[in-house]
Design an enzyme around this catalytic site. Structure first.
Site, PDB file in Angstrom:
ATOM      1  N   ALA A  29       0.866  -1.183   0.000  1.00  0.00           N
ATOM      2  CA  ALA A  29       0.000   0.000   0.000  1.00  0.00           C
ATOM      3  C   ALA A  29       0.899   1.227   0.000  1.00  0.00           C
ATOM      4  CB  ALA A  29      -0.883  -0.022   1.237  1.00  0.00           C
TER       5      ALA A  29
ATOM      6  N   GLU B 139       5.289  -5.028   6.832  1.00  0.00           N
ATOM      7  CA  GLU B 139       4.513  -4.020   7.572  1.00  0.00           C
ATOM      8  C   GLU B 139       5.066  -3.764   8.971  1.00  0.00           C
ATOM      9  OE1 GLU B 139       3.216  -6.459   5.750  1.00  0.00           O
ATOM     10  OE2 GLU B 139       1.492  -5.740   4.594  1.00  0.00           O
TER      11      GLU B 139
ATOM     12  N   GLU C 211      -0.040  -9.421  -0.663  1.00  0.00           N
ATOM     13  CA  GLU C 211      -1.420  -9.832  -0.331  1.00  0.00           C
ATOM     14  C   GLU C 211      -2.293  -9.908  -1.577  1.00  0.00           C
ATOM     15  OE1 GLU C 211      -1.374  -6.722   2.664  1.00  0.00           O
ATOM     16  OE2 GLU C 211      -2.268  -8.147   4.064  1.00  0.00           O
TER      17      GLU C 211
ATOM     18  N   GLY D 237       0.876  -5.082   0.801  1.00  0.00           N
ATOM     19  CA  GLY D 237      -0.355  -5.231   0.025  1.00  0.00           C
ATOM     20  C   GLY D 237      -0.122  -5.811  -1.365  1.00  0.00           C
TER      21      GLY D 237
HETATM   22  N1  CAA Z   1       4.551   3.391  -0.671  1.00  0.00           N
HETATM   23  C1  CAA Z   1       4.943   4.578  -1.187  1.00  0.00           C
HETATM   24  N2  CAA Z   1       6.064   4.756  -1.890  1.00  0.00           N
HETATM   25  C2  CAA Z   1       6.879   3.689  -2.047  1.00  0.00           C
HETATM   26  C3  CAA Z   1       6.554   2.427  -1.518  1.00  0.00           C
HETATM   27  C4  CAA Z   1       5.337   2.285  -0.802  1.00  0.00           C
HETATM   28  N3  CAA Z   1       4.902   1.115  -0.306  1.00  0.00           N
HETATM   29  N4  CAA Z   1       7.547   1.565  -1.827  1.00  0.00           N
HETATM   30  C5  CAA Z   1       8.468   2.269  -2.526  1.00  0.00           C
HETATM   31  N5  CAA Z   1       8.062   3.565  -2.658  1.00  0.00           N
HETATM   32  C6  CAA Z   1       8.752   4.662  -3.329  1.00  0.00           C
HETATM   33  C7  CAA Z   1       9.943   5.146  -2.501  1.00  0.00           C
HETATM   34  O1  CAA Z   1       9.520   6.029  -1.489  1.00  0.00           O
HETATM   35  C8  CAA Z   1      10.780   5.806  -3.570  1.00  0.00           C
HETATM   36  O2  CAA Z   1      10.223   7.070  -3.872  1.00  0.00           O
HETATM   37  P1  CAA Z   1      11.197   8.374  -3.934  1.00  0.00           P
HETATM   38  O3  CAA Z   1      12.116   8.087  -5.082  1.00  0.00           O
HETATM   39  O4  CAA Z   1      10.239   9.479  -4.184  1.00  0.00           O
HETATM   40  O5  CAA Z   1      11.923   8.425  -2.633  1.00  0.00           O
HETATM   41  C9  CAA Z   1      10.534   4.916  -4.807  1.00  0.00           C
HETATM   42  O6  CAA Z   1       9.316   4.200  -4.554  1.00  0.00           O
HETATM   43  C10 CAA Z   1      11.626   3.900  -5.035  1.00  0.00           C
HETATM   44  O7  CAA Z   1      11.803   3.161  -3.819  1.00  0.00           O
HETATM   45  P2  CAA Z   1      13.225   2.923  -3.123  1.00  0.00           P
HETATM   46  O8  CAA Z   1      14.132   4.085  -3.390  1.00  0.00           O
HETATM   47  O9  CAA Z   1      12.977   2.586  -1.698  1.00  0.00           O
HETATM   48  O10 CAA Z   1      13.737   1.672  -3.964  1.00  0.00           O
HETATM   49  P3  CAA Z   1      14.700   0.501  -3.464  1.00  0.00           P
HETATM   50  O11 CAA Z   1      15.020  -0.286  -4.678  1.00  0.00           O
HETATM   51  O12 CAA Z   1      15.838   1.036  -2.657  1.00  0.00           O
HETATM   52  O13 CAA Z   1      13.795  -0.395  -2.467  1.00  0.00           O
HETATM   53  C11 CAA Z   1      11.784  -1.556  -1.759  1.00  0.00           C
HETATM   54  C12 CAA Z   1      12.652  -1.067  -2.957  1.00  0.00           C
HETATM   55  C13 CAA Z   1      12.529  -2.675  -1.022  1.00  0.00           C
HETATM   56  C14 CAA Z   1      10.513  -2.087  -2.373  1.00  0.00           C
HETATM   57  C15 CAA Z   1      11.516  -0.370  -0.798  1.00  0.00           C
HETATM   58  O14 CAA Z   1      11.014   0.725  -1.538  1.00  0.00           O
HETATM   59  C16 CAA Z   1      10.526  -0.674   0.290  1.00  0.00           C
HETATM   60  O15 CAA Z   1      10.887  -1.285   1.292  1.00  0.00           O
HETATM   61  N6  CAA Z   1       9.257  -0.229   0.130  1.00  0.00           N
HETATM   62  C17 CAA Z   1       8.245  -0.317   1.154  1.00  0.00           C
HETATM   63  C18 CAA Z   1       7.717  -1.736   1.341  1.00  0.00           C
HETATM   64  C19 CAA Z   1       6.675  -1.792   2.452  1.00  0.00           C
HETATM   65  O16 CAA Z   1       6.938  -1.498   3.602  1.00  0.00           O
HETATM   66  N7  CAA Z   1       5.433  -2.224   2.086  1.00  0.00           N
HETATM   67  C20 CAA Z   1       4.348  -2.352   3.019  1.00  0.00           C
HETATM   68  C21 CAA Z   1       3.398  -1.183   2.887  1.00  0.00           C
HETATM   69  S1  CAA Z   1       2.094  -1.211   4.068  1.00  0.00           S
HETATM   70  C22 CAA Z   1       0.927  -2.268   3.447  1.00  0.00           C
HETATM   71  O17 CAA Z   1       1.064  -2.790   2.363  1.00  0.00           O
HETATM   72  C23 CAA Z   1      -0.276  -2.482   4.346  1.00  0.00           C
HETATM   73  C24 CAA Z   1      -1.241  -3.518   3.900  1.00  0.00           C
HETATM   74  O18 CAA Z   1      -1.241  -4.612   4.386  1.00  0.00           O
HETATM   75  C25 CAA Z   1      -2.240  -3.211   2.874  1.00  0.00           C
END
Ligand code: CAA
Length: 257
Positions: free
Chosen positions: A65, A131, A111, A108
């Site tokens: 998400a 998460e 999921e 998500g």
């Molecule tokens: N939401 C919003 N933006 C996100 C995102 C997310 N889930 N995942 C990545 N992005 C964005 C980053 O903020 C970044 O944007 P900027 O360039 O503007 O800073 C861009 O995408 C590229 O990401 P990274 O620079 O972090 O890329 P990376 O290759 O270094 O890492 C990754 C990739 C491992 C996927 C890392 O981005 C990451 O850990 N993302 C978050 C994953 C996460 O925590 N997901 C769970 C979300 S909560 C959820 O899903 C609840 C539910 O159950 C429904």
């Protein structure tokens, strides 16, 4: 509906929904969630489509998400916009939905994959529920669907300690049907989906419904669902055609009737 966060196309009898927010690793914001499920419902109603693929890009299926959209939300706001309930809508899609996953499928995104019917993964696919690292838990079915698929102990480790699974591990634990090279992964998924789309459409729907019942009911209730879905197929033209084609040693010509 004009889409701004996804791309859609049809290849022969396969409908393709491509998540298209590469700048955010295809994170699901509310706009994209709405568009994805609208597109799924359009393909579900289209009789020229027999199977649906949801995919992202080579780097990311979806990184969960949209954290930036959720960061300032209050409990009441999250409840009011039923943020995670949208994922449940995939259960209402009657045609097979195949996830074609390359790169990250997190939170998500993972999921969403767990809600699909089958999964084609590229060699680079990685699945996880991170998460906990942002102070929450999975809210779109992750704790339940993951535990049912991979078992309690691994699900606990993934949800509580951010353990990610490689494509190989995911296949070993039954989360992935087949692994394909990164290059051309979508074409491989389309070929797989075309096989499925070429099968008797009503029987496919009944089969999907019956297999899903196995995750929702007791064995006795599940067996009753199976029988309820089995007998009506003898009222279809496709059953007559399928059996006649077998007897005549030819390919069946399905009508979806
Ligand atoms: N939401 C919003 N933006 C996100 C995102 C997310 N889930 N995942 C990545 N992005 C964005 C980053 O903020 C970044 O944007 P900027 O360039 O503007 O800073 C861009 O995408 C590229 O990401 P990274 O620079 O972090 O890329 P990376 O290759 O270094 O890492 C990754 C990739 C491992 C996927 C890392 O981005 C990451 O850990 N993302 C978050 C994953 C996460 O925590 N997901 C769970 C979300 S909560 C959820 O899903 C609840 C539910 O159950 C429904």
């Amino acid at each position: 509906m004009t889409y701004t966060t996804i791309l859609t196309e049809t290849r022969r009898r396969v409908g393709i929904v491509q998540l298209n927010r590469p700048q955010a690793m295809n994170a699901f914001n509310l706009a994209m969630l709405g568009e994805v499920f609208d597109a799924l419902e359009v393909f579900d109603k289209d009789e020229n489509v027999g199977a649906i693929i949801v995919t992202g890009n080579e780097k990311a299926f979806a990184a969960g998400a949209d954290i930036k959209e959720m960061a300032d939300q209050t409990y009441v706001q999250m409840l009011a916009n039923e943020h995670v309930k949208v994922w449940d809508r995939i259960r209402g899609i009657r045609k097979p939905v195949i996830a074609a996953v390359s790169g990250w499928a997190l939170g998500g995104g993972s999921e969403f994959v767990l809600s699909c019917d089958m999964v084609v993964a590229s060699e680079s696919a990685k699945f996880g529920q991170p998460e906990i690292t942002i102070g929450i838990i999975p809210g779109a079915g992750g704790t339940q669907r993951l535990a049912r698929l991979v078992g309690k102990h691994l699900a606990m480790e993934m949800v509580i300690n951010n353990r990610t699974l490689t494509a190989q591990e995911a296949q070993q634990f039954g989360l992935v049907n087949r692994i394909v090279p990164v290059e051309g992964y979508l074409d491989a998924a389309v070929a797989f989906a075309e096989e499925i789309a070429s099968r008797a459409p009503i029987a496919v729907r009944m089969a999907k419904d019956a297999v899903n019942a196995a995750f929702e009911t007791t064995l006795t209730e599940g067996l009753a669902v199976e029988k309820r879905n089995f007998y009506p197929l003898f009222a279809t033209e496709d059953q007559k055609e399928g059996m006649q084609a077998f007897i005549e040693k030819r390919k069946p010509n399905w009508k979806g009737k």
